[in-house]
Structures are given as C-alpha cells and as structure tokens.
Enzyme design. Structure first.
Site, PDB file in Angstrom:
ATOM      1  CD  GLU A  99     -26.100  -2.085  44.015  1.00  0.00           C
ATOM      2  OE1 GLU A  99     -25.922  -0.869  44.061  1.00  0.00           O
ATOM      3  OE2 GLU A  99     -26.370  -2.778  45.015  1.00  0.00           O
TER       4      GLU A  99
ATOM      5  NE  ARG B   4     -22.801  -3.096  52.828  1.00  0.00           N
ATOM      6  CZ  ARG B   4     -22.608  -3.449  51.557  1.00  0.00           C
ATOM      7  NH1 ARG B   4     -22.125  -2.576  50.681  1.00  0.00           N
ATOM      8  NH2 ARG B   4     -22.908  -4.666  51.148  1.00  0.00           N
TER       9      ARG B   4
ATOM     10  CG  LEU C 124     -15.130  -4.119  49.197  1.00  0.00           C
ATOM     11  CD1 LEU C 124     -14.603  -4.268  47.782  1.00  0.00           C
ATOM     12  CD2 LEU C 124     -14.659  -5.279  50.065  1.00  0.00           C
TER      13      LEU C 124
ATOM     14  N   GLY D 288     -10.383 -10.867  57.423  1.00  0.00           N
ATOM     15  CA  GLY D 288     -10.904 -10.169  56.256  1.00  0.00           C
ATOM     16  C   GLY D 288     -10.213  -8.822  56.113  1.00  0.00           C
TER      17      GLY D 288
ATOM     18  CD  GLN E  51     -27.627  -3.971  51.706  1.00  0.00           C
ATOM     19  OE1 GLN E  51     -26.588  -4.471  51.303  1.00  0.00           O
ATOM     20  NE2 GLN E  51     -27.806  -2.657  51.803  1.00  0.00           N
TER      21      GLN E  51
ATOM     22  CG  HIS F 109     -27.356  -7.918  46.778  1.00  0.00           C
ATOM     23  ND1 HIS F 109     -27.771  -8.050  45.467  1.00  0.00           N
ATOM     24  CD2 HIS F 109     -26.254  -7.122  46.748  1.00  0.00           C
ATOM     25  CE1 HIS F 109     -26.956  -7.370  44.687  1.00  0.00           C
ATOM     26  NE2 HIS F 109     -26.024  -6.786  45.437  1.00  0.00           N
TER      27      HIS F 109
ATOM     28  CB  ALA G 233     -12.152  -4.873  59.094  1.00  0.00           C
ATOM     29  N   GLY G 234      -9.672  -6.711  59.484  1.00  0.00           N
ATOM     30  CA  GLY G 234      -8.623  -7.266  60.326  1.00  0.00           C
ATOM     31  C   GLY G 234      -7.246  -7.132  59.712  1.00  0.00           C
TER      32      GLY G 234
ATOM     33  N   GLY H   1     -10.155 -12.211  63.124  1.00  0.00           N
ATOM     34  CA  GLY H   1     -10.765 -12.034  61.810  1.00  0.00           C
ATOM     35  C   GLY H   1      -9.718 -11.589  60.804  1.00  0.00           C
TER      36      GLY H   1
ATOM     37  CG  PHE I 182     -22.242  -0.047  42.611  1.00  0.00           C
ATOM     38  CD1 PHE I 182     -21.501  -0.664  41.620  1.00  0.00           C
ATOM     39  CD2 PHE I 182     -22.672  -0.818  43.683  1.00  0.00           C
ATOM     40  CE1 PHE I 182     -21.180  -2.013  41.696  1.00  0.00           C
ATOM     41  CE2 PHE I 182     -22.358  -2.156  43.775  1.00  0.00           C
ATOM     42  CZ  PHE I 182     -21.607  -2.774  42.782  1.00  0.00           C
TER      43      PHE I 182
ATOM     44  CG  LEU J 146     -24.081 -10.736  45.568  1.00  0.00           C
ATOM     45  CD1 LEU J 146     -25.455 -10.353  46.058  1.00  0.00           C
ATOM     46  CD2 LEU J 146     -23.015  -9.963  46.332  1.00  0.00           C
TER      47      LEU J 146
ATOM     48  NE  ARG K 214     -26.015  -3.574  47.321  1.00  0.00           N
ATOM     49  CZ  ARG K 214     -24.823  -3.967  47.717  1.00  0.00           C
ATOM     50  NH1 ARG K 214     -24.615  -4.297  48.969  1.00  0.00           N
ATOM     51  NH2 ARG K 214     -23.823  -4.025  46.854  1.00  0.00           N
TER      52      ARG K 214
ATOM     53  CG  HIS L 228     -25.389  -8.697  50.536  1.00  0.00           C
ATOM     54  ND1 HIS L 228     -24.443  -9.575  50.058  1.00  0.00           N
ATOM     55  CD2 HIS L 228     -24.893  -7.443  50.304  1.00  0.00           C
ATOM     56  CE1 HIS L 228     -23.420  -8.899  49.548  1.00  0.00           C
ATOM     57  NE2 HIS L 228     -23.659  -7.609  49.699  1.00  0.00           N
TER      58      HIS L 228
END
Length: 573
Positions: free
Chosen positions: A250, A388, A394, A13, A235, A237, A15-16, A11, A115, A247, A281, A347
């Site tokens: 928010e 969440r 993020l 993204g 979740q 959204h 995190a990876g 992965g 937010f 999307l 949300r 989402h």
C-alpha cells in the site's frame, strides 16, 4: 527428548521475538520456530508501522484510535484500539533506539507517509502516519529484534514443527515439536506457552502469505478446546501481483500510486471520494472486484492496473525499491514506464485465538486458560475488528508482543511446572507412523488444491449463502478424505511430504471455521461482504462470532463488542 524452560514461545516473527526479548534475562525463555527466525513472515511486511508521531503534520493518538475503530467497521474492541494507538509512539521510538533504520525527514526525525484509512481530524483528511524504512519495514524490524534475541542469548529451536499443546487440568504445561532435521519428536516442558504462529493465508489459492503460514498454532488451540473468534473476517489486499498474489505494498499508493481500470480511469473516486486510492483495504478490494465484474478490467480480464509511472525514477528508487524489484523480477516490467497488473490477494486474518489485553488466552466462558498466551496475527484481541488498517499489523506485533512478555513475567511466580506423561509423545508418534505406513490413500497436494480452490471461489471478496453452503459440504468431504491421506516419503530428515500432510489438517479445520462463521453472519461488515445481505446490521450483528470445536462439529456463539468512545456510524471515506 525432553527440554525444560520457564517460557516457550512458538513463532519467531515480531510478536514472538518482542515477547522473548522482554522475558530474556529475567526467566529461562526458549523460542521455537518452524523456520529460521529471520525467514519469518513478518519480514515480508513492506509499507510501515503506524504511530501518531506528528513528524510530517499534526496527528494524535485519538485520531489513530478512531481510524482503527472505523476502519474495522466498529467491530474492534475499543479498549484494545486505545492501547494500540496510545502505545504506538513509545513502541516506534523503542525500535528506533534498538537500531531500526527508519527513513528520515530533512530535520532528522522519523519520516512518515500516508496509508489507507489513516486520517486527521476524525476522518476529514488523509494524514501521514506510517513510519517506514523504504518499503522493507518488516524486514529491518525483524532483523533488529533477531539481533537483540541473539545478544541476550535466547535459546532458539529452529526448524521445529509444532505438533501439539500439552494440557493438564485445563492448563497448558508444554508443547510437542518435530525436529525437521532428524525426525525426532521432542517435549518442551514449561510454565507458560506463548503462541505467536502468525496467519493462515494458505487456506486460499492466491495469497501474499508464505508457505509456512498454515495456522498450526490456531488449529491446535481450537483442538485443545479454545474457541476461535471472528474467523469470517479475512482481509484481501487490493494489490497483489496478478496471478501470483505477491504483495505490492500500500506504500505504493501512499507515495501517490493510482489504480486504473481498463478504460484508464482512476476509478476509486467513485467509491471513496475523500481518500480515493487510500481508502481501507476491504473497500479498495471490493472496488477492484466490482470493476472487473462489470467488464472494466484490463482488456476485459480479471485485473486492473497500478500506475506508478508519474512518481519518477528517483522517488521509486528511494521509497519503493523492493516493489520495483518485484515487478521487474516477476513480470519483466519497468515500474517507471509500465503499468502493473494487480488483483486482490488473501493477505491477513483478523480472527484467531481470543485473548485479553495482556495476551492471556480466553476459553468459551471468557475464563483465562492458564499457562497459554497468544499474540500477533494468530491472536484476536480484537484490535482490528472486521478489517485491519495498513501499518497496524507491525504495531500490533510489537505492542501486544511486549505486553505478552510482561504478563508472562508477572504470572511466572504462581505458575508451576507439571509432570508430563509419555501419552502425548506416543500419540504423536503413532499419528506420524500411521501417515507413513499407509500404502494406499489420498495425496496431500490434491486435497490442499481442492480446499484452496473452494475457499477462493466461494469465500473471498464476495460471498453468498448458496456458495458458502456448498463450500462447507466440500470441505467436510475433504476432512473425511484426509483420514486416508498417505505420505510417500518414509524418511526422517526434512520430510516435507510429512510436514505438508500435518499442515493440511490445520488448513482444512480452519477453512471449515471460516466458512461456518461466514455463513452465520448475515450482514456485510468490513472484509466480510454478503451479496445476499449487503448492509451492515448493527442491531443484530454488532458482536463477535466465536466457534468452538465439539464432537458434533463446530458450535457457534457470540460475545459483545467493547465500545468505549466511538458509537457506530456510517463508514464513509
């Protein structure tokens, strides 16, 4: 072909990438990605990254932790929420120093905006906590971390599809992957494997997720004997573009956007008196769905309006340029003049592979599954609980991605590479050839569409026993039909017909785990709302759901929630 590395991260993204950057230079690390790294779904995140910097108004990590726990309807493990909130300022400043171009205040500090669900003084008022780069925050963080990965010379296997985890004696010793360009199957041997494969929103028909989010890593962990945690918490959204699911962040409501029903009312005042449109949300999604159910959708239809017209052309251009672009491209509307049709869209997955605070994967008895780690949306630490908060995703990626990298480095000294036989590679080859050689059978697209329709109709914002029981029967029927799936494209290079057939197995099995977990939880909490059990039940259900794959089907058990500072209380906003 066989490749050897100390660490394989699946992965690309946030995190990876963050884990890879942490490991690079101190161990041989490789990044395996289903897509080009800068096409990873982390880049779609718009609104911001949460951190109690206090640049716009007073804030504290304790308030952030409280909001995370309360927003998650008190199902979040509070030790994880504390790690997230405490480490947030450091994580954001680290990204800034790497080069992330955050918006600035007039004083030159990182700009922050309000937010959903983020408050000051433990819920008394909304607070500006979202650090942002216009409305493309995920995009610029992804590009920055990808640049760091290239600078550090990290080996990247791009457009490789994960086929299986290779295990031996209850530990992971490598992975199998399909190279899309050639059709070759490769074995990547390693001491440690980190799964950072993201979510699986493609289980549902309408989703903000990209086409690649099919839960391959989560499914393969489940297949390998790892239980999955809190899978019922999905979740939705509140503001996906009606009919498309694309999307609209928010951030639009954080900048002052308003939701209006068919009567032109700002209806969120009825559901969340203090935070209104900036409630968490799950609450906003249910409010929209209820307005529609009670006939107050736009012209009696299944959507409401997002009103940005009062924000002005300059503010929209500066803070919400991507949103106004999406609205123009997909709807042909001008956000400075026109109201935008929106409805809830799938989402984010709060559930996934259970881990401890250092991203080590946990087995059915809570034991560490040696050599395997998970971080990001595919993991369940559980920092998000039942729902969440916006801008915590993020943050989760970079905080726990970094912790994963640190723990892997610490563990490498005692992890050993183990020899890998030809067995896993031969089994994968036989499976693929079986799909290609079948002359008659089911079409992948038809089964996937039926799964997505079933999940959307019977397991989305509102749920009940009758619908869930029927959906489980349907999905199990689809799993039986999957055994006869055929692939028409017999080619080797970029065979998307084959890839979709492989992904469908993941989607079907994960859909089943969501349904059985949702049926078992006889209460309403966070994103999981049971119409037949509309109240939260802390006495019986303040616990995590775990589902384990067995020969007799999914088996359910539970684990306690870690509570350190905040006792469950009514969730009023």
């Amino acid at each position: 072909m066989k490749f050897e590395h100390d660490v394989v991260i699946v992965g690309s993204g946030l995190a990876g990438l963050r884990a890879a950057v942490e490991v690079a230079g101190r161990a041989d690390v490789a990044l395996l990605s289903k897509v080009y790294p800068n096409r990873s779904h982390s880049g779609a995140a718009q609104g911001g990254i949460a951190a109690a910097l206090g640049n716009e108004e007073p804030d504290s990590w304790e308030w952030h932790m409280y909001d995370t726990v309360k927003g998650g309807d008190f199902l979040a493990d509070q030790d994880a929420a504390e790690v997230l909130a405490k480490d947030a300022p450091r994580a954001v400043y680290e990204l800034e120093h790497m080069g992330v171009p955050f918006n600035r205040t007039v004083h030159g500090t990182i700009a922050q905006r309000a937010f959903g669900g983020h408050t000051g003084d433990f819920g008394k008022r909304a607070v500006k906590r979202a650090c942002h780069a216009a409305d493309r925050t995920g995009r610029v963080i992804l590009d920055t971390l990808y640049g760091e990965a290239l600078r550090k010379g990290i080996k990247i296997y791009q457009e490789f599809h994960l086929l299986d985890l290779i295990t031996k004696d209850n530990r992971v010793i490598g992975v199998l992957a399909l190279e899309m360009a050639t059709g070759d199957i490769h074995c990547l041997q390693s001491k440690a494997v980190l799964l950072a494969t993201g979510g699986f929103g493609k289980v549902f028909r309408t989703t903000s997720n990209c086409f690649a989010n099919t839960g391959d890593g989560v499914f393969l962990a489940y297949k390998a004997g790892i239980p999955l945690e809190d899978m019922e918490f999905v979740q939705f959204h509140p503001t996906g573009i009606h009919g498309l699911g694309v999307l609209l962040s928010e951030a639009a409501r954080g900048e002052g956007g308003i939701l209006r029903n068919g009567q032109g009312e700002r209806f969120m005042e009825r559901y969340a008196l203090t935070l209104k449109d900036l409630a968490p949300r799950d609450m906003v999604s249910r409010a929209i769905a209820r307005e529609i159910r009670e006939g107050r959708g736009i012209e009696g239809r299944d959507f409401v309006h997002l009103d940005l017209t009062h924000l002005g052309k300059e503010r929209l251009a500066e803070k919400l340029s991507d949103i106004t672009s999406f609205v123009r491209i997909y709807l042909g509307l001008d956000a400075t003049k026109d109201l935008i049709p929106v409805a809830p869209t799938c989402h984010y997955m709060m559930g996934g592979i259970p881990t401890n605070l250092d991203a080590q994967v946990l087995g059915a008895r809570g034991e560490i599954f040696e050599g395997l780690y998970a971080a990001g949306e595919c993991a369940c630490v559980s920092v998000h609980g039942a729902n969440r908060l916006g801008c915590n995703s993020l943050l989760d990626l970079v905080v726990f991605g970094r912790r994963a990298g640190k723990k892997i480095l610490e563990d490498l000294s005692h992890l050993q590479k183990a020899p890998i036989s030809q067995g896993p590679e031969e089994a994968a080859t036989q499976k693929i050839e079986g799909l290609k050689s079948r002359k008659r059978g089911e079409k992948t697209g038809a089964l996937r569409s039926e799964l997505q329709k079933t999940m959307t109709d019977h397991c989305s914002v509102f749920r009940n026993r009758e619908d869930l029981v029927g959906a489980i029967a349907t999905v199990r029927g689809l799993l039986e039909r999957y055994e006869k799936v055929r692939v028409d494209n017999k080619g080797r290079s970029f065979n998307t017909d084959l890839l979709e057939a492989l992904e469908l197995e993941s989607l079907l099995c994960l859909g089943e785990t969501i349904l059985v977990s949702a049926l078992a939880r006889e209460e309403s909490r966070g994103a999981h709302f049971r119409e037949d059990y509309p109240e939260r039940d802390d006495r019986n259900w303040l616990k995590h759901t775990l589902v384990e794959k067995t020969d007799a089907g999914p088996s359910l058990f539970s684990r306690p929630v870690t509570i350190t500072r905040f006792k469950p209380q009514p969730r009023v906003y």
